[in-house]
Write an enzyme that holds these catalytic residues in place. Structure first.
Site, PDB file in Angstrom:
ATOM      1  N   ARG A  64       0.810  -1.238   0.000  1.00 46.65           N
ATOM      2  CA  ARG A  64       0.000   0.000   0.000  1.00 46.65           C
ATOM      3  C   ARG A  64       0.833   1.275   0.000  1.00 46.65           C
ATOM      4  O   ARG A  64       0.376   2.328   0.442  1.00 46.65           O
ATOM      5  CB  ARG A  64      -0.978   0.040   1.170  1.00 46.65           C
ATOM      6  CG  ARG A  64      -2.000  -1.069   1.120  1.00 46.65           C
ATOM      7  CD  ARG A  64      -3.235  -0.762   1.944  1.00 46.65           C
ATOM      8  NE  ARG A  64      -4.083  -1.943   1.983  1.00 46.65           N
ATOM      9  CZ  ARG A  64      -4.032  -2.838   2.969  1.00 46.65           C
ATOM     10  NH1 ARG A  64      -3.232  -2.654   3.983  1.00 46.65           N
ATOM     11  NH2 ARG A  64      -4.804  -3.889   2.929  1.00 46.65           N
TER      12      ARG A  64
ATOM     13  N   HIS B  50       0.608  17.054 -27.798  1.00 51.09           N
ATOM     14  CA  HIS B  50       0.396  15.642 -27.465  1.00 51.09           C
ATOM     15  C   HIS B  50      -0.855  15.043 -28.089  1.00 51.09           C
ATOM     16  O   HIS B  50      -0.950  13.826 -28.201  1.00 51.09           O
ATOM     17  CB  HIS B  50       0.354  15.456 -25.940  1.00 51.09           C
ATOM     18  CG  HIS B  50       1.713  15.467 -25.305  1.00 51.09           C
ATOM     19  ND1 HIS B  50       2.549  16.562 -25.365  1.00 51.09           N
ATOM     20  CD2 HIS B  50       2.415  14.511 -24.626  1.00 51.09           C
ATOM     21  CE1 HIS B  50       3.684  16.290 -24.732  1.00 51.09           C
ATOM     22  NE2 HIS B  50       3.637  15.058 -24.284  1.00 51.09           N
TER      23      HIS B  50
ATOM     24  N   ASN C  92      -0.093  19.102 -22.221  1.00 51.99           N
ATOM     25  CA  ASN C  92      -0.388  18.247 -23.371  1.00 51.99           C
ATOM     26  C   ASN C  92      -0.198  18.953 -24.707  1.00 51.99           C
ATOM     27  O   ASN C  92      -0.564  18.403 -25.751  1.00 51.99           O
ATOM     28  CB  ASN C  92      -1.815  17.700 -23.268  1.00 51.99           C
ATOM     29  CG  ASN C  92      -1.929  16.655 -22.174  1.00 51.99           C
ATOM     30  OD1 ASN C  92      -1.022  15.845 -21.991  1.00 51.99           O
ATOM     31  ND2 ASN C  92      -3.009  16.691 -21.427  1.00 51.99           N
TER      32      ASN C  92
ATOM     33  N   GLU D  24      -4.424  17.174 -12.530  1.00 54.81           N
ATOM     34  CA  GLU D  24      -4.738  17.316 -13.932  1.00 54.81           C
ATOM     35  C   GLU D  24      -6.182  17.708 -14.187  1.00 54.81           C
ATOM     36  O   GLU D  24      -6.832  17.193 -15.093  1.00 54.81           O
ATOM     37  CB  GLU D  24      -4.463  15.990 -14.640  1.00 54.81           C
ATOM     38  CG  GLU D  24      -4.174  16.165 -16.103  1.00 54.81           C
ATOM     39  CD  GLU D  24      -3.591  14.901 -16.709  1.00 54.81           C
ATOM     40  OE1 GLU D  24      -4.103  13.831 -16.436  1.00 54.81           O
ATOM     41  OE2 GLU D  24      -2.615  15.031 -17.438  1.00 54.81           O
TER      42      GLU D  24
ATOM     43  N   LYS E  93       7.486  22.530 -15.375  1.00 57.84           N
ATOM     44  CA  LYS E  93       6.560  21.445 -15.059  1.00 57.84           C
ATOM     45  C   LYS E  93       6.154  21.470 -13.588  1.00 57.84           C
ATOM     46  O   LYS E  93       4.983  21.304 -13.248  1.00 57.84           O
ATOM     47  CB  LYS E  93       7.163  20.083 -15.411  1.00 57.84           C
ATOM     48  CG  LYS E  93       6.179  18.961 -15.100  1.00 57.84           C
ATOM     49  CD  LYS E  93       6.332  17.748 -15.941  1.00 57.84           C
ATOM     50  CE  LYS E  93       5.203  16.771 -15.615  1.00 57.84           C
ATOM     51  NZ  LYS E  93       5.440  15.449 -16.159  1.00 57.84           N
TER      52      LYS E  93
ATOM     53  N   HIS F   2       8.889   9.055 -28.215  1.00 58.75           N
ATOM     54  CA  HIS F   2       7.799   9.913 -27.747  1.00 58.75           C
ATOM     55  C   HIS F   2       8.029  11.382 -28.103  1.00 58.75           C
ATOM     56  O   HIS F   2       7.150  12.057 -28.642  1.00 58.75           O
ATOM     57  CB  HIS F   2       7.632   9.756 -26.233  1.00 58.75           C
ATOM     58  CG  HIS F   2       6.611  10.676 -25.640  1.00 58.75           C
ATOM     59  ND1 HIS F   2       5.261  10.565 -25.918  1.00 58.75           N
ATOM     60  CD2 HIS F   2       6.741  11.752 -24.817  1.00 58.75           C
ATOM     61  CE1 HIS F   2       4.599  11.520 -25.271  1.00 58.75           C
ATOM     62  NE2 HIS F   2       5.469  12.249 -24.595  1.00 58.75           N
TER      63      HIS F   2
ATOM     64  N   LYS G   6       3.005  11.076 -11.551  1.00 58.31           N
ATOM     65  CA  LYS G   6       2.242  10.113 -12.343  1.00 58.31           C
ATOM     66  C   LYS G   6       3.033   8.831 -12.487  1.00 58.31           C
ATOM     67  O   LYS G   6       4.189   8.838 -12.904  1.00 58.31           O
ATOM     68  CB  LYS G   6       1.988  10.658 -13.740  1.00 58.31           C
ATOM     69  CG  LYS G   6       0.890  11.663 -13.841  1.00 58.31           C
ATOM     70  CD  LYS G   6       0.645  11.868 -15.326  1.00 58.31           C
ATOM     71  CE  LYS G   6      -0.340  12.938 -15.617  1.00 58.31           C
ATOM     72  NZ  LYS G   6      -0.540  13.028 -17.079  1.00 58.31           N
TER      73      LYS G   6
ATOM     74  N   GLU H 260      10.481  18.092 -25.455  1.00 56.70           N
ATOM     75  CA  GLU H 260       9.686  18.460 -24.277  1.00 56.70           C
ATOM     76  C   GLU H 260      10.164  19.783 -23.671  1.00 56.70           C
ATOM     77  O   GLU H 260       9.384  20.530 -23.086  1.00 56.70           O
ATOM     78  CB  GLU H 260       9.717  17.349 -23.215  1.00 56.70           C
ATOM     79  CG  GLU H 260       9.000  16.062 -23.617  1.00 56.70           C
ATOM     80  CD  GLU H 260       7.453  16.129 -23.531  1.00 56.70           C
ATOM     81  OE1 GLU H 260       6.896  17.160 -23.090  1.00 56.70           O
ATOM     82  OE2 GLU H 260       6.818  15.143 -23.936  1.00 56.70           O
TER      83      GLU H 260
ATOM     84  N   HIS I  84       0.229  11.818 -29.636  1.00 53.53           N
ATOM     85  CA  HIS I  84      -0.262  10.500 -29.209  1.00 53.53           C
ATOM     86  C   HIS I  84      -0.898   9.738 -30.362  1.00 53.53           C
ATOM     87  O   HIS I  84      -0.753   8.527 -30.478  1.00 53.53           O
ATOM     88  CB  HIS I  84      -1.298  10.654 -28.086  1.00 53.53           C
ATOM     89  CG  HIS I  84      -0.683  10.868 -26.745  1.00 53.53           C
ATOM     90  ND1 HIS I  84      -1.324  11.562 -25.742  1.00 53.53           N
ATOM     91  CD2 HIS I  84       0.504  10.484 -26.230  1.00 53.53           C
ATOM     92  CE1 HIS I  84      -0.542  11.593 -24.666  1.00 53.53           C
ATOM     93  NE2 HIS I  84       0.571  10.950 -24.942  1.00 53.53           N
TER      94      HIS I  84
ATOM     95  N   ARG J  36      -2.949  21.739 -15.664  1.00 55.28           N
ATOM     96  CA  ARG J  36      -1.990  20.697 -16.061  1.00 55.28           C
ATOM     97  C   ARG J  36      -2.234  20.225 -17.505  1.00 55.28           C
ATOM     98  O   ARG J  36      -1.326  19.700 -18.146  1.00 55.28           O
ATOM     99  CB  ARG J  36      -2.074  19.519 -15.084  1.00 55.28           C
ATOM    100  CG  ARG J  36      -0.895  18.572 -15.171  1.00 55.28           C
ATOM    101  CD  ARG J  36      -0.762  17.727 -13.915  1.00 55.28           C
ATOM    102  NE  ARG J  36       0.209  16.669 -14.084  1.00 55.28           N
ATOM    103  CZ  ARG J  36       0.665  15.907 -13.090  1.00 55.28           C
ATOM    104  NH1 ARG J  36       0.241  16.104 -11.868  1.00 55.28           N
ATOM    105  NH2 ARG J  36       1.551  14.968 -13.307  1.00 55.28           N
TER     106      ARG J  36
END
Lengths: 366, 366
Positions: B120, B247, B244, B236, B226, B264, B142, B184, B251, B240
């Site tokens: 946990r 992206h 993107n 997000e 960031k 990426h 994340k 980035e 993506h 946030r």
């Protein structure tokens, strides 16, 4: 109906205890969530769904999609979590989806964990269907699955939006499961609520024949105790430890019997017998208090027989994951309605407590 | 060395950017954690461990136990998480253990997730070894793994104790990965830091030949951007989203090419070209600004060729999990150093942007 508020640094939600909650689930969720999410999933067992699926579904404009987890600890694993996550994706689940965990403790733990990790966390509600899940596992935000090496070794803290403990659902619960679950209520009374101890002593028949008023009272008191402890110590750093009363040797019994011979509450029942003995020896409770509490455990028995060696139990208790850094923590009741944690219990004391417990188990099944 | 503070409602920690961090890791962790945990694990790839394992280990009294994750997206899954959790149990890991995620973005995501769900949640630190991981994936909490249905569909928010971005480790990074990661940083500049845009325009050679001072400057500025966004919007929900930028179509490119043809950052590079076109059309940036920023992307290229149909990309962009409730969110730069989110981008606009991008890709690889 009784409402108990859980309020931790990271979450605030209510536990509702009463009759008829199942059939009014959709409007209740709508009130709490603002509106009904577009996609609603129900994680449940085939057995519960056959008995109560229709009742749960009827208040929803369209029936929630059921994800099935077969009964039994062996299905409480990551493989099934992944399988259900994929079913959710296939059915259009997204971050705004809601999950209903509808079943006993295993369903609650797995459902909470699935909600915790699906797209990094979605909302869920607990609708526990066993007494044990209603009083214990559905409250507190602990979720998880097992590894072959042990139980709940993988998991998260993830609180539900709400918990709906419907007394009516207990109507189809096997008697042995009810009695087993009641051990956690006895625990709740011993460590924090002497009024509950008295009530359970005086209403054994009402409770065991499932009188709704009596059940609501016992469940609400048990939940209130747990919520109160969780509210003060969300992450199990201190106070929450007292919830482990009866669990050190209880877990050891479960491990040694490979979780097959006893239900969780039954193992905790025996664990409490051992812990009460240790408490008497140490003088944190009087002999009379010890006998009174031991009798209470038997009133809600029978507890299954144990054929084990004390040494083996003591060895098994050492591997309890809650013992961090090698310190052996042990919860002792202090009088009736209070408890404390000690860290200096010796293996000899533990063995003596285990021996006492095993002797009682032998007597009662002679 | 530069230190950037991340401070969200649920966590507070530092990102250290500089040289020589790897060789002083143990005392640094000790300072932050109070003392060195009894059991320390390193999740890493065999390649990184061969190159840098000795440097990382040397400051520890006993070398941390390495858990290996083979390189590649296909290993970023629950099966490997379970495997490593079992290795940790077998080696005596408990709640007080610490995990070091030592590798690129995949290692960071998987390591963070493993730490999030092991018993946990245990503590972990990020030691990113790629440019992309240093500026992006190691910051923000994340974590996650893939499902066959898509990337990062399973995960948690779980912040590290600290992030150590050692410039020296970039010495063994392939050139293509460096250039990809720099996309980035360009993104960071465009949406929030015009000084960084200027610096990257003026120091292309320094950055690409890995001058430590230039790299430290670019990485620290990217991380600061960031962290600033994450600090204001941990989960997000709003701001946030601007991260993107580039992206949506990035993506889509990755999905359509099954994450095989492009890194990426390269996909994001092309995605930015498309988004800049859309921004010019909508007038949120001038033509001159658009050309200047497009040139900046090419300065840090080359970006690999794309042989795709615009319609396919638009279709793929609709399945982005970040589009909740069917609304298609799109990030547009506003001038240089600012950005906003719009929700009314039409499929036709998206297709036109994709067509523009594909035309540029064809030109540059004619």
């Amino acid at each position: 109906m009784q409402t108990i508020r859980v309020e931790t640094p990271s979450a605030r939600y209510d536990v509702f205890v009463g009759s008829g909650l199942l059939r009014s689930l959709a409007p209740r969720i709508e009130r709490i969530a603002g509106r009904l999410p577009r996609r609603i999933f129900v994680l449940t067992s085939p057995e519960i769904w056959a008995l109560w699926g229709k009742a749960l579904s009827e208040s929803f404009p369209e029936p929630p999609l059921a994800l099935f987890l077969p009964a039994g600890e062996k299905h409480k694993n990551l493989v099934n979590v992944e399988k259900m996550a994929r079913q959710m994706i296939a059915a259009g689940g997204d971050r705004s989806s809601l999950l209903i965990a509808f079943g006993g403790g295993i369903v609650g733990d797995v459902g909470g964990f699935l909600a915790a990790i699906f797209m990094r966390g979605i909302r869920y509600v607990q609708v526990p269907t066993t007494f044990l899940a209603q009083v214990d596992s559905s409250v507190g935000g602990k979720t998880g699955v097992n590894l072959p090496e042990g139980k709940n070794l993988i998991g998260s803290f993830h609180h539900p939006l709400a918990v709906f403990a419907d007394i009516g659902v207990l109507g189809t619960l096997p008697d042995r499961e009810l009695r087993s679950g009641l051990m956690e209520s006895i625990k709740a009374g011993i460590i924090r609520d002497r009024t509950l101890v008295r009530f359970m002593e005086e209403h054994v028949d009402d409770v065991l024949r499932r009188d709704p008023k009596a059940l609501e009272k016992v469940i609400a008191a048990s939940v209130r105790m747990k919520a109160d402890v969780v509210n003060r110590d969300e992450r199990e750093s201190g106070l929450r430890m007292i919830l482990n009363f009866g669990h050190t040797l209880g877990h050891a019994i479960e491990q040694v019997t490979r979780y097959k011979a006893l239900l969780h509450g039954e193992a905790v029942g025996w664990g409490m017998i051992a812990a009460l003995h240790l408490a008497k020896k140490r003088g944190t409770i009087s002999s009379r208090q010890g006998e009174r509490l031991e009798s209470l455990v038997y009133l809600y028995g029978p507890l299954p027989p144990l054929k084990l060696r004390p040494g083996k139990l003591v060895a098994a208790s050492g591997s309890d994951k809650k013992n961090t850094g090698g310190v052996r923590r042990f919860v002792l009741p202090v009088g009736i309605g209070d408890a404390g944690v000690v860290e200096d219990v010796t293996p000899a004391e533990l063995e003596s407590a285990a021996a006492y417990m095993l002797a009682r188990a032998a007597e009662r099944h002679a």
